[in-house]
Motif scaffolding. Structure first.
Motif, mmCIF file in Angstrom:
data_model
loop_
_atom_site.group_PDB
_atom_site.id
_atom_site.type_symbol
_atom_site.label_atom_id
_atom_site.label_comp_id
_atom_site.label_asym_id
_atom_site.label_seq_id
_atom_site.Cartn_x
_atom_site.Cartn_y
_atom_site.Cartn_z
ATOM 1 N N ASP A 58 0.855 -1.170 0.000
ATOM 2 C CA ASP A 58 0.000 0.000 0.000
ATOM 3 C C ASP A 58 0.897 1.227 0.000
ATOM 4 O O ASP A 58 1.528 1.544 1.005
ATOM 5 C CB ASP A 58 -0.905 -0.008 1.231
ATOM 6 C CG ASP A 58 -1.981 1.054 1.172
ATOM 7 O OD1 ASP A 58 -1.990 1.851 0.209
ATOM 8 O OD2 ASP A 58 -2.818 1.092 2.091
ATOM 9 N N ARG A 60 0.062 4.356 -0.543
ATOM 10 C CA ARG A 60 -0.565 5.633 -0.231
ATOM 11 C C ARG A 60 0.114 6.265 0.976
ATOM 12 O O ARG A 60 0.693 5.576 1.807
ATOM 13 C CB ARG A 60 -2.045 5.440 0.087
ATOM 14 C CG ARG A 60 -2.863 4.944 -1.089
ATOM 15 C CD ARG A 60 -4.293 4.725 -0.703
ATOM 16 N NE ARG A 60 -4.347 3.652 0.306
ATOM 17 C CZ ARG A 60 -5.383 3.407 1.087
ATOM 18 N NH1 ARG A 60 -6.448 4.145 1.009
ATOM 19 N NH2 ARG A 60 -5.346 2.430 1.959
ATOM 20 N N LEU A 62 0.587 7.752 4.672
ATOM 21 C CA LEU A 62 0.051 7.242 5.926
ATOM 22 C C LEU A 62 -1.260 7.920 6.286
ATOM 23 O O LEU A 62 -2.198 7.286 6.772
ATOM 24 C CB LEU A 62 1.071 7.438 7.047
ATOM 25 C CG LEU A 62 0.707 6.861 8.398
ATOM 26 C CD1 LEU A 62 0.468 5.362 8.294
ATOM 27 C CD2 LEU A 62 1.791 7.162 9.410
ATOM 28 N N SER A 63 -1.357 9.211 6.025
ATOM 29 C CA SER A 63 -2.588 9.940 6.355
ATOM 30 C C SER A 63 -3.787 9.404 5.570
ATOM 31 O O SER A 63 -4.902 9.399 6.078
ATOM 32 C CB SER A 63 -2.413 11.431 6.092
ATOM 33 O OG SER A 63 -2.085 11.637 4.730
ATOM 34 N N ALA A 64 -3.570 8.928 4.366
ATOM 35 C CA ALA A 64 -4.667 8.393 3.564
ATOM 36 C C ALA A 64 -5.036 6.977 3.991
ATOM 37 O O ALA A 64 -6.167 6.540 3.802
ATOM 38 C CB ALA A 64 -4.296 8.402 2.091
ATOM 39 N N ARG A 65 -4.086 6.243 4.583
ATOM 40 C CA ARG A 65 -4.344 4.872 5.000
ATOM 41 C C ARG A 65 -5.055 4.798 6.335
ATOM 42 O O ARG A 65 -5.774 3.864 6.609
ATOM 43 C CB ARG A 65 -3.044 4.084 5.087
ATOM 44 C CG ARG A 65 -2.507 3.716 3.731
ATOM 45 C CD ARG A 65 -1.312 2.869 3.868
ATOM 46 N NE ARG A 65 -0.146 3.747 3.984
ATOM 47 C CZ ARG A 65 1.011 3.396 4.475
ATOM 48 N NH1 ARG A 65 1.207 2.191 4.925
ATOM 49 N NH2 ARG A 65 2.008 4.245 4.512
ATOM 50 N N GLU A 66 -4.826 5.764 7.188
ATOM 51 C CA GLU A 66 -5.455 5.735 8.505
ATOM 52 C C GLU A 66 -6.912 6.152 8.393
ATOM 53 O O GLU A 66 -7.272 7.019 7.607
ATOM 54 C CB GLU A 66 -4.731 6.688 9.456
ATOM 55 C CG GLU A 66 -3.337 6.241 9.784
ATOM 56 C CD GLU A 66 -2.616 7.242 10.677
ATOM 57 O OE1 GLU A 66 -3.066 8.394 10.764
ATOM 58 O OE2 GLU A 66 -1.612 6.848 11.267
ATOM 59 N N GLU A 67 -7.715 5.505 9.188
ATOM 60 C CA GLU A 67 -9.123 5.868 9.223
ATOM 61 C C GLU A 67 -9.234 7.210 9.933
ATOM 62 O O GLU A 67 -8.693 7.406 11.014
ATOM 63 C CB GLU A 67 -9.909 4.812 9.993
ATOM 64 C CG GLU A 67 -11.387 5.102 10.054
ATOM 65 C CD GLU A 67 -12.133 4.044 10.843
ATOM 66 O OE1 GLU A 67 -13.156 4.379 11.445
ATOM 67 O OE2 GLU A 67 -11.663 2.896 10.862
#
Length: 75
Positions: A58, A60, A62-67
Motif C-alpha cells: 500500500d 498511499r 500514511l494519512s490516507a491509509r489511517e481511518e
C-alpha cells in the motif's frame, strides 16, 4: 556473478522471494541480495520474474491509509 548463472530459474525465484521478504521485515543486508537475484532473473528474460517477486504494498501516504477519526466521537 558467475555463481548466479548456475542456479536454475525456479530456485533463483525462490531465493529472490525469500530475500525480498527478509528485506521487508527490516533486514539491512537483505535488500541488496534480493536485488541481485531479481536482476539475474530479469537478465535471463523471464517474463514471470516480476510475478514471482512481486509483493503488494500500500503505497498511499500514511494519512490516507489511517481511518479518519471524527473529533466529536469520544469512544
Amino acid at each position: 556473478m558467475t555463481a548466479l548463472q548456475g542456479i536454475p530459474d525456479e530456485e533463483l525465484a525462490d531465493l529472490a522471494r525469500h530475500w525480498r521478504a527478509e528485506a521487508l521485515r527490516g533486514s539491512k543486508d537483505a535488500r541488496g541480495t534480493a536485488h541481485l537475484y531479481e536482476a539475474e532473473l530479469r537478465r535471463r528474460g523471464r517474463n514471470n520474474s516480476d510475478e514471482a517477486t512481486q509483493v503488494v504494498l500500500d503505497m498511499r501516504p500514511l494519512s490516507a491509509r489511517e481511518e479518519s477519526r471524527r473529533w466529536w466521537r469520544l469512544w
